[in-house]
Write an enzyme that holds these catalytic residues in place. Structure first.
Site, PDB file in Angstrom:
ATOM      1  N   HIS A  90       0.785  -1.232   0.000  1.00 15.30           N
ATOM      2  CA  HIS A  90       0.000   0.000   0.000  1.00 15.30           C
ATOM      3  C   HIS A  90       0.813   1.276   0.000  1.00 15.30           C
ATOM      4  CE1 HIS A  90      -4.211  -1.275   0.514  1.00 15.30           C
ATOM      5  NE2 HIS A  90      -3.665  -2.385   0.979  1.00 15.30           N
TER       6      HIS A  90
ATOM      7  N   LYS B 204      -9.070  14.115   4.154  1.00 15.05           N
ATOM      8  CA  LYS B 204      -8.274  12.892   4.215  1.00 15.05           C
ATOM      9  C   LYS B 204      -7.367  13.012   5.422  1.00 15.05           C
ATOM     10  CE  LYS B 204      -6.850  13.874  -0.024  1.00 15.05           C
ATOM     11  NZ  LYS B 204      -6.972  12.631  -0.780  1.00 15.05           N
ATOM     12  N   ARG B 205      -6.627  11.945   5.762  1.00 14.75           N
ATOM     13  CA  ARG B 205      -5.668  12.065   6.846  1.00 14.75           C
ATOM     14  C   ARG B 205      -4.764  13.271   6.607  1.00 14.75           C
ATOM     15  NH1 ARG B 205      -5.726   8.221  11.196  1.00 14.75           N
ATOM     16  NH2 ARG B 205      -3.720   9.126  11.759  1.00 14.75           N
TER      17      ARG B 205
ATOM     18  N   LYS C 169       0.368  14.442   1.639  1.00 16.55           N
ATOM     19  CA  LYS C 169      -0.932  14.759   1.049  1.00 16.55           C
ATOM     20  C   LYS C 169      -1.090  16.264   0.811  1.00 16.55           C
ATOM     21  CE  LYS C 169      -3.384  10.695   2.935  1.00 16.55           C
ATOM     22  NZ  LYS C 169      -4.202  10.149   1.829  1.00 16.55           N
TER      23      LYS C 169
ATOM     24  N   THR D 241      -8.556   6.737  -2.631  1.00 13.01           N
ATOM     25  CA  THR D 241      -9.884   6.248  -2.970  1.00 13.01           C
ATOM     26  C   THR D 241     -10.919   7.353  -2.818  1.00 13.01           C
ATOM     27  OG1 THR D 241     -10.031   5.369  -0.717  1.00 13.01           O
ATOM     28  CG2 THR D 241      -9.563   3.798  -2.478  1.00 13.01           C
TER      29      THR D 241
ATOM     30  N   LYS E 229     -14.541   8.515  -4.840  1.00 10.51           N
ATOM     31  CA  LYS E 229     -15.836   8.853  -4.240  1.00 10.51           C
ATOM     32  C   LYS E 229     -16.315  10.213  -4.729  1.00 10.51           C
ATOM     33  CE  LYS E 229     -14.103   6.634  -0.036  1.00 10.51           C
ATOM     34  NZ  LYS E 229     -13.424   6.963   1.235  1.00 10.51           N
TER      35      LYS E 229
HETATM   36  C1  LIG Z   1     -12.172   7.031   1.576  1.00 11.07           C
HETATM   37  C2  LIG Z   1     -11.711   7.373   2.927  1.00 11.07           C
HETATM   38  C3  LIG Z   1     -10.357   7.583   3.184  1.00 11.07           C
HETATM   39  C4  LIG Z   1      -9.311   7.546   2.100  1.00 11.07           C
HETATM   40  O1  LIG Z   1      -9.153   8.858   1.599  1.00 11.07           O
HETATM   41  P1  LIG Z   1      -7.937   9.288   0.681  1.00 11.07           P
HETATM   42  O2  LIG Z   1      -8.264  10.695   0.330  1.00 11.07           O
HETATM   43  O3  LIG Z   1      -7.945   8.388  -0.508  1.00 11.07           O
HETATM   44  O4  LIG Z   1      -6.712   9.176   1.510  1.00 11.07           O
HETATM   45  C5  LIG Z   1      -9.964   7.890   4.461  1.00 11.07           C
HETATM   46  N1  LIG Z   1     -10.869   7.989   5.462  1.00 11.07           N
HETATM   47  C6  LIG Z   1     -12.174   7.798   5.248  1.00 11.07           C
HETATM   48  C7  LIG Z   1     -13.115   7.936   6.386  1.00 11.07           C
HETATM   49  C8  LIG Z   1     -12.642   7.484   3.984  1.00 11.07           C
HETATM   50  O5  LIG Z   1     -13.952   7.296   3.793  1.00 11.07           O
END
Ligand SMILES: *Cc1c(COP(=O)(O)O)cnc(C)c1O
Length: 795
Positions: free
Chosen positions: A340, A528-529, A534, A636, A640
Site C-alpha cells: 500500500h 483525508k488524513r 498529502k 480512494t 468517491k
Molecule cells: C475514503 C476514505 C479515506 C481515504 O481517503 P484518501 O483521500 O484516498 O486518503 C480515508 N478515510 C475515510 C473515512 C474514507 O472514507
C-alpha cells in the site's frame, strides 16, 4: 408478509424486550437498537444458508486479513441490501419516529485510520454483493480511532467508546475461541471471535467479518481465596496485559512506530485467524491439508498480517507434521499480498531481538525462510552479495516485513497502475527481476452502493430514473449517463441535487461552527488524513495567496469559494497537528474579515470518518487530490468525489492517473510535477525550495506570513511550518508545485463560470466513475489472484 400494523406491534415488542421500555420512554439509541435487532432477525437464516452452501459446494473461500476495517454505520446499508428500508421508514413514520434520527444514533465503527481500512470494507461489501465466498479477519478493538475535537485551533484526542452501548451487529462466538501462544513469560492468550454479517446487495448472500478479541485463559482453576496477595496482583496485571492486546487501534496512518504491542497485535490476528480457518477446513472437508491452497486463499492487506506466512508454516510443520518443502509449497500457494505504500517510514521492520523473545518459534521459522531464500538467490546470482543482502528477509538486525511478504506469497500487487510500476521499478525492483510473474496491479475501487446509493440517494434516484436500476449491480452502466452530459434539463437536475446537498451541509456547519456559507460559492474540499505528503499545506498556501489578492483588491473578479477541510492527525505527528492549527487560525482570520466581502470562507470539520465523508462528498464541487506525485499509492476518496460529480484538481499520482484516462483531460484539472520529475528532483538534490521562495513574490509573502504576525496567534506557533517549507530537502515539493497549483485553481474559476461546461464535466465524471467500483476490483482479485468464483448467480 406482515401487515404494517403487525410490524408496528413487532417494533414495540422488540423495544420492550430489549430496553424494557415503551415508545414514549425509549431513548433514540434504544429505538435504533430495536430496529437494528429486527434487521438482525432477517439476516440469520441467509447467513446460515450461505455458510452451508459454501461448505456443501466445497467452494474455495478467500479470507481478507487486515489490521484495520472501516465499515461505517451499518443499519442503513443493511436495510437497503435486504430490501426492507422503505417498509421500515413507513412503519416508523406511523409510529411518529423519524428513521434518519435512529440511523444517526448508530456508532460509526472506526476500526481503521483511513484508506487502507476503508478499502478492506469496500472489498467485503463488493464480495458479498457479487456472491463471492470472501470473509474479513481483523481485530475487535475496544477503542477505535480516537475522536477528534478542535480546541483553541488545535486537535484534541478523546477515546472512541464505540462499544459503550450494545453493539447489535456482532455475535460473540465463545465456542469458536482459539489459543494464541506467545513466548514466556506472556504465555497463552485466548482469542474470542465476534462475527459481523456482511450482507450482499439484494442477493441473499451473507459473508462474515470475524473480529478477534483477546481474553485471559479460563482462570477457574485458580481459586481467588487461595491466592497470595501478590499472586492476585500478578493475576490482575496479567489480565490487564492480555486485554491490552485488542484494546486500542494504533492511530498512525502510513507510519510504523515499532511498538512491541503492535507486533503482539499482528501475531494475535494472524494466529487466531489461521487457526480458525484450519479448524473449519478440517471439520468440514477432512483432515488432509495438502490441498489447502485449493480450498482457501489468504490475502494480506499490507504487511501488518505478514506473520501469516511463518504462522501457517508453523501450523503445517508442527501441528500437521509436514516436511518443510511441502509446507512451503502450500504456504506460498495460499498467501497473496497487497503493498500500500512506498513511503520509507511506513515500511515495517521489527528488531530481531524483539521477534525472537516474543515469538521464538515464529522467529526460528522466519530465520529458516531467510536462509533458504538467500540460498536460492545465491543459485541465481552467485557472488552478488549486495543484491542478496538487499533482498534478505532478515538484515541489519531487522526482520523486513515487505521482504517476508514477497518471499512467502504467490502474488504481489500494487493499488494503482503508477504505484505498481513504482514497486516494480523502484521499491521492489530486485524482487521483480527475480520473480516478475508474482507482480501485478489491482487498482483500488470503492463500493458505489455506499458512496452513491447510500450517501447520495437523490442523485441515485435521478440515475435510476434515467437509466433504470441496472447500474446498482453493473456500475459500468453509469456510462450511459454520458449521453445526457450536455442535456440542459438533465444538467439542471444534477445541479439542483448538488445545491440541496450543499444546503444540507451548510446547515450542519452553521449549527456546529456558526459559520454561514454561501451555497452558490464553489465548495472546494480537501478531506483525508493530515499528512505532509498529502500536502494540505500546499492548499493552505494557495488560499493565503488568494486571500492576499482579495485584501489588495476586494473587487477582484473571482468566484466565491468555500474551503472545507477535515482529517485526523496521528497524535504524535507534530507537523500534521501544526497544519490543523494553521487551517483553523487562518479560518478564524479569513471568516471574520469583512473587507473581502465573503468571497472566501474556510471551515475545518472535526472528527473525519466514514459518516462525515458521506455528508461532505455529495456536497463537493471540487475535489483536492494534490499529493506529491509518486507518494499516494492510489487514493480512494478521489473516486468517491468523481462518483458524486465533483471535479478533481490533482497531481498525476495514484489513481488520479487512471481517473484522467477515464474522463479525458478536459474533465479533470491536472497540475504539477510528474512522479518521474519529482523523483528526479529528489535524486539530484535539485529540490531546494529557497530559489522559488526568493524568486516568486507570492510564495515569499505567504511563507513569511506564517511567522510575521499576520496570523492571529501569539508567538512563533508556525515557525516549524516555515522551517519545514524552506528546508533544502525532506519536504514534499510544496513550493515547486505552488505556481502550477494556483494556475490550476484559476482554470477552475474560469470553467465554473460556464455552467453548461461545468455540469458537462460533472456528469462526465459520474458517468465514467463506474469502472472504479470495487465490484470490478474484487472481480479482478477473484479471477487473477484468488481463483474463486461466485457461488450464487443472481436471477
Ligand atoms: C475514503 C476514505 C479515506 C481515504 O481517503 P484518501 O483521500 O484516498 O486518503 C480515508 N478515510 C475515510 C473515512 C474514507 O472514507
Amino acid at each position: 408478509m406482515l401487515t404494517k400494523e403487525q410490524y408496528k406491534q413487532v417494533f414495540r415488542q422488540r423495544l420492550l424486550a430489549l430496553a424494557g421500555t415503551g415508545l414514549d420512554e425509549a431513548s433514540t439509541y434504544e429505538k435504533y437498537a430495536a430496529l437494528a435487532s429486527l434487521v438482525r432477525d432477517h439476516i440469520g437464516q441467509h447467513w446460515v444458508d450461505t455458510t452451508r452452501r459454501y461448505d456443501v459446494e466445497k467452494q474455495k473461500q478467500v479470507y481478507y486479513f487486515s489490521i484495520e476495517f472501516l465499515p461505517g454505520r451499518l443499519l442503513d446499508s443493511n436495510l437497503r441490501s435486504l430490501g426492507l428500508r422503505d417498509l421500515w421508514i413507513d412503519v416508523l413514520a406511523e409510529l411518529g419516529i423519524d428513521y434518519q434520527e435512529l440511523a444517526d444514533a448508530e456508532h460509526d465503527a472506526s476500526l481503521g485510520n483511513g484508506g487502507l481500512g476503508r478499502l478492506a470494507s469496500c472489498f467485503l461489501e463488493s464480495m458479498a454483493s457479487l456472491g463471492l465466498p470472501g470473509h474479513g479477519c481483523g481485530i475487535r478493538y475496544t477503542y477505535g480511532l480516537f475522536e477528534q475535537s478542535i480546541i483553541n485551533d488545535m486537535q484534541i484526542e478523546k477515546p472512541d467508546t464505540w462499544l459503550k452501548d450494545l453493539n447489535i451487529w456482532e455475535y460473540r462466538k465463545p465456542n469458536k475461541a482459539v489459543e494464541v501462544r506467545f513466548g514466556a513469560p506472556l504465555g497463552v492468550v485466548k482469542a474470542v471471535p465476534y462475527d459481523i454479517p456482511l450482507i450482499g446487495y439484494e442477493n441473499s448472500t451473507v459473508n462474515t467479518l470475524r473480529l478477534w478479541s483477546a481474553e485471559v485463559q479460563d482462570t477457574s482453576g485458580l481459586s481467588y481465596s487461595s491466592l497470595a496477595p501478590d499472586d492476585y496482583r500478578k493475576l490482575l496485571e496479567y489480565k490487564n496485559w492480555v486485554e491490552s492486546i485488542s484494546q486500542i487501534l494504533y492511530p498512525d496512518d502510513r507510519y510504523e512506530e515499532g511498538r512491541i504491542l503492535r507486533l503482539v497485535q499482528e501475531y494475535f490476528l494472524v494466529s487466531a485467524g489461521l487457526q480458525s480457518i484450519v479448524r473449519h477446513i478440517r471439520r468440514k472437508q477432512g483432515t488432509d491439508l495438502s490441498t489447502l491452497a485449493d480450498r482457501v486463499a489468504v490475502h494480506i492487506n499490507d504487511t501488518h498480517p505478514a506473520l501469516a506466512i511463518p504462522e501457517l508454516m508453523r501450523i503445517l510443520l508442527d501441528e500437521e507434521g509436514m516436511g518443510w518443502d511441502e509446507a512451503w509449497r502450500i504456504t506460498t500457494r495460499t498467501i497473496s499480498y497487497t503493498n500500500h505504500t512506498v513511503l520509507p517510514e511506513a515500511l515495517e521492520k521489527w528488531p530481531v531481538s524483539e521477534v525472537q523473545s516474543l515469538l521464538p518459534r515464529i522467529y526460528e521459522i522466519i530465520h529458516e525462510i531467510n536462509e533458504r531464500f538467500c540460498a536460492e538467490l545465491w543459485q541465481h546470482y552467485p557472488g552478488e552479495w549486495g543484491r542478496i543482502a538487499a533482498m534478505a528477509v532478515i538484515a541489519d538486525g531487522f526482520v523486513k516485513m515487505a521482504h517476508l511478504a514477497v518471499a512467502g506469497s504467490y502474488s504481489v500487487n500494487g493499488v494503482a497502475a503508477l504505484h505498481s510500476s513504482i514497486l516494480q521499478k523502484d521499491l521492489l525492483h530486485l524482487f521483480y527481476q527475480h520473480t516478475p510473474g508474482k507482480f501485478n496491479n489491482k487498482t483500488n475501487g470503492i463500493t458505489h452502493r455506499r458512496w452513491l446509493l447510500g450517501a447520495n440517494p437523490g442523485l441515485a434516484d435521478l440515475i435510476t430514473d434515467t437509466l433504470g436500476p441496472g447500474w446498482l449491480h453493473q456500475p459500468a452502466m453509469l456510462k450511459n449517463l454520458q449521453a445526457h452530459a450536455e442535456d440542459a434539463a438533465f444538467q439542471e437536475k444534477v445541479a439542483a441535487i448538488k445545491t440541496e446537498r450543499k444546503q444540507q451541509l451548510a446547515r450542519l456547519i452553521n449549527e456546529t461552527y456558526h459559520v454561514a456559507l454561501d451555497c452558490r460559492s464553489i465548495f472546494d474540499v480537501h478531506i483525508k488524513r493530515i499528512h505532509a505528503y498529502k500536502r494540505q499545506l500546499l492548499n493552505v498556501l494557495r488560499i493565503m495567496e488568494l486571500y492576499n489578492r482579495l485584501r489588495d483588491n476586494p473587487n477582484l473578479d473571482v468566484l466565491p469559494r468555500t474551503f472545507l477541510f477535515a482529517g485526523k492527525a496521528a497524535p504524535g505527528y507534530y507537523l500534521a497537528k501544526k497544519i490543523i492549527q494553521l487551517i483553523n487560525v487562518l479560518a478564524r482570520k479569513v471568516n471574520a474579515d469583512k473587507t473581502i466581502k465573503d468571497k472566501i470562507k474556510i471551515v475545518f470539520l472535526e472528527n473525519y470518518g466514514v459518516t462525515l465523508a458521506e455528508r461532505i462528498i455529495p456536497a463537493a464541487d471540487v475535489s483536492e487530490q494534490i499529493s506529491t506525485a509518486g507518494k499516494e499509492a492510489s487514493g480512494t476518496s478521489n473516486m468517491k468525489f468523481m462518483l458524486n460529480g465533483a471535479i478533481t484538481v490533482g497531481t498525476l499520482d495514484g489513481a488520479n492517473v487512471e481517473i484522467r484516462e477515464a474522463v479525458g483531460e478536459d474533465n479533470i484539472i491536472i497540475f504539477g510535477l510528474t512522479a518521474g520529475e519529482a523523483a528526479e528532483c529528489y535524486r539530484t538534490g535539485r529540490c531546494n525550495p529557497l530559489p522559488i521562495y526568493q524568486q516568486d513574490e507570492r510564495v515569499r509573502q505567504c511563507v513569511n506570513q506564517l511567522i510575521d504576525g499576520s496570523l492571529p496567534v501569539i508567538g512563533d506557533e508556525f515557525k516549524p511550518l516555515y522551517d519545514y517549507l524552506l528546508q533544502p530537502s525532506g519536504h514534499f515539493l510544496e513550493l515547486q508545485d505552488f505556481a502550477a497549483y494556483v494556475e490550476a485553481q484559476q482554470t477552475i474559476d474560469q470553467l465554473f463560470r460556464d455552467e453548461r461546461q461545468r455540469w458537462k464535466m460533472a456528469i462526465t465524471n459520474i458517468a465514467q466513475a463506474g469502472r472504479f467500483s470495487s465490484d470490478y476490483t474484487v472481480k479482478e482479485y477473484a479471477d487473477g489472484i484468488w481463483h474463486i468464483r461466485p457461488s450464487y448467480f443472481r436471477g
